[in-house]
Motif scaffolding. Sequence first.
Motif, short mmCIF file in Angstrom:
data_model
loop_
_atom_site.label_atom_id
_atom_site.label_comp_id
_atom_site.label_asym_id
_atom_site.label_seq_id
_atom_site.Cartn_x
_atom_site.Cartn_y
_atom_site.Cartn_z
N GLN A 199 -13.87 -7.35 -1.53
CA GLN A 199 -12.66 -7.61 -0.74
C GLN A 199 -12.56 -9.08 -0.38
O GLN A 199 -11.49 -9.69 -0.48
N SER A 245 -14.10 -0.66 -7.60
CA SER A 245 -14.83 -0.59 -6.34
C SER A 245 -14.18 -1.55 -5.35
O SER A 245 -13.50 -2.50 -5.76
N CYS A 246 -14.39 -1.32 -4.08
CA CYS A 246 -13.76 -2.20 -3.08
C CYS A 246 -14.71 -2.53 -1.95
O CYS A 246 -14.32 -2.61 -0.79
N ALA A 278 -9.51 -5.58 -6.00
CA ALA A 278 -10.92 -5.26 -6.27
C ALA A 278 -11.04 -3.92 -6.98
O ALA A 278 -11.79 -3.79 -7.96
N GLU A 279 -10.29 -2.93 -6.51
CA GLU A 279 -10.32 -1.62 -7.17
C GLU A 279 -9.78 -1.71 -8.59
O GLU A 279 -10.32 -1.08 -9.50
N ILE A 339 -8.62 -5.18 -1.19
CA ILE A 339 -9.06 -3.86 -1.66
C ILE A 339 -8.38 -3.50 -2.98
O ILE A 339 -9.04 -3.09 -3.94
N LYS A 340 -7.08 -3.66 -3.02
CA LYS A 340 -6.31 -3.25 -4.20
C LYS A 340 -6.73 -4.02 -5.46
O LYS A 340 -7.06 -3.39 -6.48
N GLU A 396 -11.64 -11.10 -3.62
CA GLU A 396 -10.31 -10.91 -4.18
C GLU A 396 -9.17 -11.09 -3.17
O GLU A 396 -8.03 -11.30 -3.56
N ARG A 420 -4.85 3.35 4.23
CA ARG A 420 -4.95 1.89 4.27
C ARG A 420 -3.92 1.30 5.24
O ARG A 420 -4.21 0.36 5.97
N ASP A 450 -7.49 -6.69 4.72
CA ASP A 450 -8.01 -5.85 3.63
C ASP A 450 -7.15 -5.90 2.37
O ASP A 450 -7.25 -5.04 1.50
N TYR A 487 0.82 -1.22 0.00
CA TYR A 487 0.00 0.00 0.00
C TYR A 487 0.85 1.27 0.00
O TYR A 487 0.43 2.30 0.54
#
Length: 163
Positions: free
Chosen positions: A75, A69-70, A63-64, A60-61, A78, A21, A57, A15
């Motif tokens: 989340q 979107s996350c 998914a985005e 998140i990355k 993925e 994050r 989490d 991140y």
Amino acid sequence: MWENNILITEMMKYYTGDPKRIQHFIKVYQFAKMIGELEKLPEEVQYILETAAIVHDIGIKPAEEKYGSCGGKLQEQEGPAAAEEMLQRLGYRPEVIDRVCYLVGHHHTYDHIDGSDYRILVEADFLVNLYEDGVSEEAVKNAYDKIFRTEARRRMCRLMFFV
């Protein structure tokens, strides 16, 4: 558990440039660690809990990147593959990876919680999200009633939000 410091560093690299994050997973990790220690979890369960809290989490990355979107379900969808790749690369044992990936893939699912590691991860994430998301007092009370199960964890919530 020195491995956690290496994993935290890897997640910070993952991140890079996203202090929100990074701050989030470190806070969740610290709450999970503290709650697990207060609950006197067995050493292996504590280890899994702390590992899962660090990477919870990670989805998140991807998914985005894939969906723009996350949301929680994305989340969960993925996250396990990303967590598995990182944990394998760092030499975690297969049984630890399996449980951590399960927790990553379910940490936004609040029914059928199976295990103290899962329960504590959810509660630690809630403690942080309630604050970071600036939710209403009513939402905090709802989480207090429906999420936090032990008196010690309910007390943490009261201390943070019900001054």
